[in-house]
Design a protein around this motif. Structure first.
Motif, PDB file in Angstrom:
ATOM      1  N   ALA A 120       0.830  -1.205   0.000  1.00  0.00           N
ATOM      2  CA  ALA A 120       0.000   0.000   0.000  1.00  0.00           C
ATOM      3  C   ALA A 120       0.868   1.260   0.000  1.00  0.00           C
ATOM      4  N   GLY A 121       0.632   2.128  -0.967  1.00  0.00           N
ATOM      5  CA  GLY A 121       1.369   3.383  -1.085  1.00  0.00           C
ATOM      6  C   GLY A 121       2.679   3.277  -1.847  1.00  0.00           C
ATOM      7  N   ARG A 122       3.104   2.073  -2.186  1.00  0.00           N
ATOM      8  CA  ARG A 122       4.377   1.890  -2.899  1.00  0.00           C
ATOM      9  C   ARG A 122       4.172   1.907  -4.413  1.00  0.00           C
ATOM     10  N   THR A 123       5.285   2.059  -5.114  1.00  0.00           N
ATOM     11  CA  THR A 123       5.285   1.998  -6.575  1.00  0.00           C
ATOM     12  C   THR A 123       5.651   0.588  -7.000  1.00  0.00           C
ATOM     13  N   ILE A 124       4.869   0.040  -7.919  1.00  0.00           N
ATOM     14  CA  ILE A 124       5.169  -1.269  -8.500  1.00  0.00           C
ATOM     15  C   ILE A 124       5.290  -1.115 -10.009  1.00  0.00           C
ATOM     16  N   ARG A 125       5.937  -2.083 -10.633  1.00  0.00           N
ATOM     17  CA  ARG A 125       6.056  -2.129 -12.091  1.00  0.00           C
ATOM     18  C   ARG A 125       5.844  -3.574 -12.521  1.00  0.00           C
ATOM     19  N   ARG A 136      -3.857  -6.622 -17.821  1.00  0.00           N
ATOM     20  CA  ARG A 136      -5.109  -5.905 -18.061  1.00  0.00           C
ATOM     21  C   ARG A 136      -5.648  -5.313 -16.758  1.00  0.00           C
ATOM     22  N   TYR A 137      -6.013  -4.035 -16.824  1.00  0.00           N
ATOM     23  CA  TYR A 137      -6.714  -3.411 -15.707  1.00  0.00           C
ATOM     24  C   TYR A 137      -8.114  -4.012 -15.622  1.00  0.00           C
ATOM     25  N   ARG A 138      -8.589  -4.200 -14.398  1.00  0.00           N
ATOM     26  CA  ARG A 138      -9.944  -4.708 -14.170  1.00  0.00           C
ATOM     27  C   ARG A 138     -10.704  -3.699 -13.303  1.00  0.00           C
ATOM     28  N   SER A 139     -12.020  -3.730 -13.423  1.00  0.00           N
ATOM     29  CA  SER A 139     -12.863  -2.827 -12.635  1.00  0.00           C
ATOM     30  C   SER A 139     -13.004  -3.297 -11.189  1.00  0.00           C
ATOM     31  N   SER A 140     -12.694  -4.577 -10.935  1.00  0.00           N
ATOM     32  CA  SER A 140     -12.777  -5.137  -9.585  1.00  0.00           C
ATOM     33  C   SER A 140     -11.671  -6.189  -9.436  1.00  0.00           C
ATOM     34  N   PRO A 141     -11.330  -6.572  -8.197  1.00  0.00           N
ATOM     35  CA  PRO A 141     -10.222  -7.513  -7.985  1.00  0.00           C
ATOM     36  C   PRO A 141     -10.608  -8.966  -8.271  1.00  0.00           C
ATOM     37  N   THR A 142     -10.922  -9.237  -9.532  1.00  0.00           N
ATOM     38  CA  THR A 142     -11.286 -10.574  -9.969  1.00  0.00           C
ATOM     39  C   THR A 142     -11.064 -10.691 -11.472  1.00  0.00           C
ATOM     40  N   ASP A 143     -10.795 -11.901 -11.937  1.00  0.00           N
ATOM     41  CA  ASP A 143     -10.623 -12.114 -13.377  1.00  0.00           C
ATOM     42  C   ASP A 143     -11.901 -11.815 -14.151  1.00  0.00           C
ATOM     43  N   LYS A 144     -13.037 -11.799 -13.461  1.00  0.00           N
ATOM     44  CA  LYS A 144     -14.321 -11.534 -14.111  1.00  0.00           C
ATOM     45  C   LYS A 144     -14.649 -10.046 -14.171  1.00  0.00           C
ATOM     46  N   SER A 148     -10.518  -2.652 -18.364  1.00  0.00           N
ATOM     47  CA  SER A 148     -10.576  -1.209 -18.581  1.00  0.00           C
ATOM     48  C   SER A 148      -9.231  -0.657 -19.054  1.00  0.00           C
ATOM     49  N   GLY A 149      -8.498  -1.416 -19.848  1.00  0.00           N
ATOM     50  CA  GLY A 149      -7.214  -0.953 -20.358  1.00  0.00           C
ATOM     51  C   GLY A 149      -6.104  -1.927 -20.048  1.00  0.00           C
ATOM     52  N   ALA A 150      -4.899  -1.520 -20.393  1.00  0.00           N
ATOM     53  CA  ALA A 150      -3.742  -2.393 -20.185  1.00  0.00           C
ATOM     54  C   ALA A 150      -2.584  -1.584 -19.627  1.00  0.00           C
ATOM     55  N   ALA A 151      -1.819  -2.215 -18.768  1.00  0.00           N
ATOM     56  CA  ALA A 151      -0.612  -1.608 -18.204  1.00  0.00           C
ATOM     57  C   ALA A 151       0.580  -1.994 -19.066  1.00  0.00           C
ATOM     58  N   THR A 152       1.596  -1.185 -19.041  1.00  0.00           N
ATOM     59  CA  THR A 152       2.819  -1.447 -19.782  1.00  0.00           C
ATOM     60  C   THR A 152       3.891  -1.924 -18.813  1.00  0.00           C
ATOM     61  N   ALA A 153       4.588  -2.979 -19.186  1.00  0.00           N
ATOM     62  CA  ALA A 153       5.668  -3.492 -18.336  1.00  0.00           C
ATOM     63  C   ALA A 153       6.683  -2.381 -18.076  1.00  0.00           C
ATOM     64  N   GLY A 154       7.117  -2.276 -16.832  1.00  0.00           N
ATOM     65  CA  GLY A 154       8.118  -1.295 -16.465  1.00  0.00           C
ATOM     66  C   GLY A 154       7.573   0.086 -16.136  1.00  0.00           C
ATOM     67  N   PHE A 155       6.301   0.334 -16.438  1.00  0.00           N
ATOM     68  CA  PHE A 155       5.704   1.635 -16.174  1.00  0.00           C
ATOM     69  C   PHE A 155       5.321   1.726 -14.697  1.00  0.00           C
ATOM     70  N   PRO A 156       5.663   2.843 -14.004  1.00  0.00           N
ATOM     71  CA  PRO A 156       5.377   2.932 -12.571  1.00  0.00           C
ATOM     72  C   PRO A 156       3.885   3.051 -12.277  1.00  0.00           C
ATOM     73  N   LEU A 157       3.431   2.273 -11.292  1.00  0.00           N
ATOM     74  CA  LEU A 157       2.039   2.266 -10.854  1.00  0.00           C
ATOM     75  C   LEU A 157       2.019   2.421  -9.340  1.00  0.00           C
ATOM     76  N   THR A 171      -2.221   5.640 -12.066  1.00  0.00           N
ATOM     77  CA  THR A 171      -1.119   6.332 -12.728  1.00  0.00           C
ATOM     78  C   THR A 171      -1.581   7.748 -13.014  1.00  0.00           C
ATOM     79  N   ALA A 172      -0.658   8.616 -13.354  1.00  0.00           N
ATOM     80  CA  ALA A 172      -1.006  10.005 -13.646  1.00  0.00           C
ATOM     81  C   ALA A 172      -2.015  10.057 -14.792  1.00  0.00           C
ATOM     82  N   GLY A 173      -3.108  10.752 -14.562  1.00  0.00           N
ATOM     83  CA  GLY A 173      -4.096  10.954 -15.605  1.00  0.00           C
ATOM     84  C   GLY A 173      -4.983   9.760 -15.909  1.00  0.00           C
TER      85      GLY A 173
END
Length: 193
Positions: A120-125, A136-144, A148-157, A171-173
């Protein structure tokens, strides 16, 4: 027929067998939490136990224990280990490349945190090379949950919350979304700063 037997023999010789230490999995087991051993510690060996405080198995050199590096970045000379279980002043760690576990007494100068608190509060990649559903971003913490989009490897989250194997990241924006930080086998899918 001779070619087939030769092929089988070569295949048998090149296949790593259990206990012979084939290539280690590139993603370490995450467990239920993390313990950080301080740089100032004079600890060289750890006493391993079958059960907490009962039946000491052996002592092992600290430098021989698999760490979470480079997946978890810690201060210079600190050591980060995955904690598989916790029981009243004792932690269960993975102590070799084969994934064997043992209990170790939790020392006062060690810092243990469950992953939910640590992340919590940390940056992950996300690490490179993940399969499509894992970034893939999800609207809830489940595969179902709705994608809502995709993250890029190495990009800070930035992690806002953790729910099991899922981290709510922002992420920003971009609106918050949920990503897997640990796969179904309990292995890390991210680096942690």
């Amino acid at each position: 027929m001779i070619r087939f037997r030769l092929f089988l023999l070569i295949l048998l010789l090149l296949t790593p067998h259990a206990g012979q230490g084939g290539l280690p999995d590139p993603h370490p087991l995450a467990g239920k939490g993390i313990v950080i051993l301080p740089a100032a510690s004079s600890l060289v060996e750890l006493a391993l136990y079958t059960l907490p405080g009962v039946r000491r198995e052996e002592s092992i050199r600290l430098k021989e224990i698999p760490t979470l590096a480079p997946f978890v970045k810690v201060k210079a000379r600190e050591t980060a280990l995955a904690v598989m279980s916790v029981r009243e002043g004792w932690i269960r760690i993975v102590h070799d490349a084969a994934g064997r576990e043992a209990w170790v007494e939790l020392r006062d100068d060690w810092s243990y945190r469950p992953w939910e608190r640590y992340l919590a509060g940390r940056t992950i990649r996300l690490v490179p090379g993940l399969k499509e559903p894992q970034y893939r971003y999800r609207s809830s913490p489940t595969d179902k949950g709705e994608q809502s989009g995709a993250a890029t490897a190495g990009f800070p989250l930035r992690v806002q919350a953790v729910n099991g194997d899922w981290a709510e990241v922002v992420t920003a924006g971009q609106a918050p979304g949920w990503l897997r930080w640990r796969d179904g086998d309990g292995r890390l899918l991210v680096t942690v700063e």
